[in-house]
Design a protein around this motif. Structure first.
Motif, PDB file in Angstrom:
ATOM      1  N   PRO A   6       0.825  -1.191   0.000  1.00 19.28           N
ATOM      2  CA  PRO A   6       0.000   0.000   0.000  1.00 19.28           C
ATOM      3  C   PRO A   6       0.864   1.248   0.000  1.00 19.28           C
ATOM      4  N   LEU A   8       1.764   4.351   1.729  1.00 21.79           N
ATOM      5  CA  LEU A   8       1.570   4.756   3.112  1.00 21.79           C
ATOM      6  C   LEU A   8       1.501   6.269   3.216  1.00 21.79           C
ATOM      7  N   THR A   9       0.450   6.778   3.818  1.00 25.18           N
ATOM      8  CA  THR A   9       0.311   8.177   4.166  1.00 25.18           C
ATOM      9  C   THR A   9       0.375   8.281   5.681  1.00 25.18           C
ATOM     10  N   ARG A  11      -1.751   9.407   7.771  1.00 19.41           N
ATOM     11  CA  ARG A  11      -3.011   8.992   8.382  1.00 19.41           C
ATOM     12  C   ARG A  11      -3.153   7.473   8.361  1.00 19.41           C
ATOM     13  N   LYS A  12      -2.827   6.842   7.206  1.00 21.36           N
ATOM     14  CA  LYS A  12      -2.930   5.386   7.117  1.00 21.36           C
ATOM     15  C   LYS A  12      -1.928   4.712   8.048  1.00 21.36           C
ATOM     16  N   THR A  13      -0.722   5.276   8.142  1.00 24.28           N
ATOM     17  CA  THR A  13       0.281   4.702   9.027  1.00 24.28           C
ATOM     18  C   THR A  13      -0.180   4.763  10.477  1.00 24.28           C
ATOM     19  N   LEU A  15      -3.365   5.036  11.659  1.00 25.61           N
ATOM     20  CA  LEU A  15      -4.500   4.144  11.877  1.00 25.61           C
ATOM     21  C   LEU A  15      -4.058   2.683  11.889  1.00 25.61           C
ATOM     22  N   GLY A  16      -3.159   2.325  10.977  1.00 30.83           N
ATOM     23  CA  GLY A  16      -2.662   0.958  10.942  1.00 30.83           C
ATOM     24  C   GLY A  16      -1.892   0.598  12.196  1.00 30.83           C
ATOM     25  N   ASP A 184     -12.696  -6.683   2.373  1.00 27.41           N
ATOM     26  CA  ASP A 184     -12.345  -5.740   3.423  1.00 27.41           C
ATOM     27  C   ASP A 184     -12.294  -6.465   4.760  1.00 27.41           C
ATOM     28  N   ARG A 243      -4.734  -3.925   5.798  1.00 23.72           N
ATOM     29  CA  ARG A 243      -5.170  -3.066   4.700  1.00 23.72           C
ATOM     30  C   ARG A 243      -4.397  -1.748   4.686  1.00 23.72           C
ATOM     31  N   ALA A 244      -4.116  -1.200   5.872  1.00 20.68           N
ATOM     32  CA  ALA A 244      -3.470   0.107   5.948  1.00 20.68           C
ATOM     33  C   ALA A 244      -1.964   0.025   5.733  1.00 20.68           C
TER      34      ALA A 244
END
Length: 303
Positions: A6, A8-9, A11-13, A15-16, A184, A243-244
């Protein structure tokens, strides 16, 4: 299949990472409750029914919508059921009957990130950089230190050193299969749980159940730890983390589980927390930090 990672941004990092760390806390709590619940009267099939049956009921609208045979995802789904469903649970339950919980924490969740990384490199073509390889080595060293600190005069038998690492490999298969399934987190959890429940119900005539004779308090405790926390919440959070972050990075966080379980055991169950465990905590924590790729130049694992 070719490996994919994925983008990685921040925010995604975040949340993950939060999802993965929450999974660590839940798994550590499960190990502690298992230590506390020796002789509960519930068998492996009973625990499996709780672990998968409760999430299957809660997520019924999800698997009803996707159907039991989701188009284009059946191959990965079979691997997901094998790697994290009822077959995985029964294998691990057998291994834990012969292994102290503290050592089981090392041999199962402690080895999961290594198994995920090895499959990613050898099968899916992932190319981790030197820092992430160093992190994997540190996780392995931390696990070895914990094992040395948890082996008594009798030592651990061959079952411990074969069955539980095999369970870690199965979970690694699940991690990569889920990543490539197109499902998902809710769909993946729902389908694994409903199919595992079907398998468990099919096994009831052969193995029976202990629900009618087990203490009510133990059933309530295992319902909370197995069905709600580990079976439902942790499965959803782990799927969100995969997913993140991608499979390899998400799995790296699970290496903290045995250390968290050991510390929790010291605080909640008055178990000894010696220098070996403290040293292993530092080494494993550093290994996790390096293995996640957060200190790499790109902050992203290889393809």
């Amino acid at each position: 299949m070719a490996g994919t990672s994925p983008v990685l941004t921040p925010r995604k990092t975040l949340l993950g990472a939060l999802s993965a760390l929450s999974v660590v806390l839940i798994w550590a709590s499960w190990l502690i409750s298992t230590r506390h619940s020796v002789g509960s009267g519930l068998g492996p099939l009973d625990l499996s029914l709780l672990r998968y049956g409760i999430p299957a009921l809660v997520l019924a609208p999800v698997w009803w919508r996707t159907g039991l045979f989701p188009k284009g995802a059946m191959g990965p789904l079979v691997l997901m059921i094998l790697g994290s469903g009822a077959p995985f649970f029964q294998l691990v339950a057998f291994g834990m009957r012969h292994t102290p919980a503290s050592a089981a924490g090392v041999l199962l969740p402690g080895l999961m990130p290594l198994a995920v990384a090895v499959i990613g490199m050898t099968v899916l073509g992932e190319r981790p950089d030197r820092l992430r390889k160093l992190g994997m080595a540190a996780i392995l060293a931390g696990g070895a230190m914990l094992l040395l600190g948890n082996t008594g005069p009798a030592g651990l038998g061959w079952i411990s050193f074969t069955i539980l690492p095999l369970g870690a490999c199965l979970w690694a298969v699940y991690t990569h299969a889920f990543r490539r399934s197109g499902l998902d987190a809710f769909e993946g959890a729902a389908l694994v749980c409903v199919w595992s429940t079907i398998l468990n119900i099919a096994a009831l005539p052969f193995f029976g159940t202990h629900f009618l004779t087990a203490p009510v308090g133990e059933i309530a405790l295992q319902t909370l730890t197995q069905g709600i926390m580990s079976g439902l919440i942790a499965t959803l959070l782990y799927g969100a983390a995969v997913r993140a972050l991608g499979g390899t990075q998400a799995a790296a966080y699970t290496a903290i589980t045995p250390v968290a379980a050991a510390i929790g055991g010291a605080l909640l169950l008055a178990e000894p927390l010696g220098p070996v465990t403290i040293a292993a905590a530092v080494v494993t924590g550093l290994g996790v930090l390096l293995s996640t790729g957060l200190l790499s130049r790109s902050g992203n694992p290889g393809p």
